[in-house]
Scaffold this motif. Structure first.
Motif, PDB file in Angstrom:
ATOM      1  N   GLN A 288      -7.390   1.429  15.955  1.00 57.30           N
ATOM      2  CA  GLN A 288      -6.140   1.513  15.268  1.00 57.30           C
ATOM      3  C   GLN A 288      -5.009   2.130  15.853  1.00 57.30           C
ATOM      4  O   GLN A 288      -3.884   2.248  15.390  1.00 57.30           O
ATOM      5  CB  GLN A 288      -6.547   2.228  13.889  1.00 57.30           C
TER       6      GLN A 288
ATOM      7  N   LYS B 204     -10.619   1.351  -3.264  1.00 58.32           N
ATOM      8  CA  LYS B 204     -10.487   0.066  -2.797  1.00 58.32           C
ATOM      9  C   LYS B 204     -11.606  -0.374  -1.896  1.00 58.32           C
ATOM     10  O   LYS B 204     -12.058   0.574  -1.102  1.00 58.32           O
ATOM     11  CB  LYS B 204      -9.079  -0.171  -1.974  1.00 58.32           C
TER      12      LYS B 204
ATOM     13  N   GLU C 133      -4.501   2.730   8.104  1.00 61.79           N
ATOM     14  CA  GLU C 133      -3.423   2.083   7.920  1.00 61.79           C
ATOM     15  C   GLU C 133      -2.567   2.351   6.833  1.00 61.79           C
ATOM     16  O   GLU C 133      -1.181   2.230   6.960  1.00 61.79           O
ATOM     17  CB  GLU C 133      -3.836   0.317   7.414  1.00 61.79           C
ATOM     18  N   ASP C 134      -3.153   2.696   5.689  1.00 60.08           N
ATOM     19  CA  ASP C 134      -2.423   3.506   4.748  1.00 60.08           C
ATOM     20  C   ASP C 134      -1.317   4.557   5.239  1.00 60.08           C
ATOM     21  O   ASP C 134      -0.417   4.645   4.687  1.00 60.08           O
ATOM     22  CB  ASP C 134      -3.276   3.957   3.324  1.00 60.08           C
TER      23      ASP C 134
ATOM     24  N   SER D 146     -12.962   6.768   1.006  1.00 58.94           N
ATOM     25  CA  SER D 146     -12.186   5.460   1.610  1.00 58.94           C
ATOM     26  C   SER D 146     -11.089   5.307   1.787  1.00 58.94           C
ATOM     27  O   SER D 146     -10.108   4.340   1.520  1.00 58.94           O
ATOM     28  CB  SER D 146     -12.675   4.186   0.243  1.00 58.94           C
TER      29      SER D 146
ATOM     30  N   ALA E 103     -13.349   2.216  15.372  1.00 53.87           N
ATOM     31  CA  ALA E 103     -12.279   2.067  14.474  1.00 53.87           C
ATOM     32  C   ALA E 103     -11.086   2.727  14.556  1.00 53.87           C
ATOM     33  O   ALA E 103     -10.139   2.370  14.618  1.00 53.87           O
ATOM     34  CB  ALA E 103     -12.883   2.208  13.043  1.00 53.87           C
TER      35      ALA E 103
ATOM     36  N   LYS F 136      -8.046   4.531   4.424  1.00 48.33           N
ATOM     37  CA  LYS F 136      -7.725   3.694   5.270  1.00 48.33           C
ATOM     38  C   LYS F 136      -6.578   4.179   6.368  1.00 48.33           C
ATOM     39  O   LYS F 136      -5.632   4.782   5.817  1.00 48.33           O
ATOM     40  CB  LYS F 136      -7.227   2.111   5.007  1.00 48.33           C
TER      41      LYS F 136
ATOM     42  N   LEU G 239     -11.724  11.408   6.609  1.00 48.36           N
ATOM     43  CA  LEU G 239     -12.274  10.165   6.783  1.00 48.36           C
ATOM     44  C   LEU G 239     -13.760  10.419   6.306  1.00 48.36           C
ATOM     45  O   LEU G 239     -14.596  10.112   7.126  1.00 48.36           O
ATOM     46  CB  LEU G 239     -12.128   9.749   8.147  1.00 48.36           C
TER      47      LEU G 239
ATOM     48  N   GLU H 117      -6.234   4.143  -4.931  1.00 49.87           N
ATOM     49  CA  GLU H 117      -6.214   3.732  -3.617  1.00 49.87           C
ATOM     50  C   GLU H 117      -7.644   4.051  -2.714  1.00 49.87           C
ATOM     51  O   GLU H 117      -8.150   3.134  -2.044  1.00 49.87           O
ATOM     52  CB  GLU H 117      -5.348   4.156  -2.537  1.00 49.87           C
TER      53      GLU H 117
ATOM     54  N   ASN I 237       0.840  -1.264   0.075  1.00 49.49           N
ATOM     55  CA  ASN I 237       0.181  -0.073  -0.052  1.00 49.49           C
ATOM     56  C   ASN I 237       0.805   1.245  -0.021  1.00 49.49           C
ATOM     57  O   ASN I 237       0.497   2.162  -0.721  1.00 49.49           O
ATOM     58  CB  ASN I 237      -0.937  -0.036   1.298  1.00 49.49           C
TER      59      ASN I 237
END
Length: 169
Positions: free
Chosen positions: A85, A169, A51-52, A47, A81, A49, A42, A166, A4
């Motif tokens: 994280q 996704k 994590e990216d 979309s 969420a 993330k 967000l 991205e 990613n």
């Protein structure tokens, strides 16, 4: 297949470069404070993330502070969420901009932080970026098109652009 973070591109004054180029410019091991403008980044249509964003920043340093500023309309699922994280969710009534700036200025004056990373698309944070640079902090702005401020892109030391591929996704 690239990871990613390899898909995340950066725009610097020299043009479009991969995150690996940023990594070579910023010494590994610097301490990063990451602040995310929740209502601006967000969004369902992007979309994005978390994590990216984390993956990209962990390649250039160590995230020591991770906060997401949300307004009172944020759904409980999003708040959970964010917390799951490893981010600190900060819920404010009304406009999130003032709280984001207060949190960012706290990190600008934190001697244990080397890099201020701000995930937003909004030009109203340009004075914050300029003040952080004035105080000796390196700055990274993370954003996504459409609506990513050109002023922010040019004001920051480094820009991580989350690509539309991205976002799909």
């Amino acid at each position: 297949m690239p990871s990613n973070w390899e898909k995340i591109m950066s725009i610097t004054r020299e043009g479009v470069k991969s995150i690996a180029t940023i990594r070579s410019k910023i010494q590994r091991g610097k301490k990063i404070a990451l602040l995310i403008d929740g209502p601006n980044i967000l969004r369902k249509e992007f979309s994005v993330k978390l994590e990216d964003i984390v993956d990209a920043l962990e390649k250039i340093g160590n995230i020591r502070v991770a906060k997401v500023v949300l307004n009172q309309y944020a759904p409980q699922g999003l708040i959970e969420a964010v917390a799951n994280q490893g981010f600190e969710p900060i819920i404010v009534p009304g406009e999130t901009g003032v709280k984001l700036v207060v949190e960012a200025m706290r990190e600008v004056y934190n001697p244990n932080i080397d890099i201020l990373a701000l995930a937003t698309r909004n030009a109203e944070f340009l004075p914050l970026i300029l003040k952080a640079k004035e105080k000796g902090k390196e700055t990274v702005v993370i954003g996504i098109e459409p609506g990513f401020s050109s002023a922010l892109k040019h004001g920051a030391d480094y820009v991580i652009l989350l690509t539309p591929e991205e976002a799909e996704k």
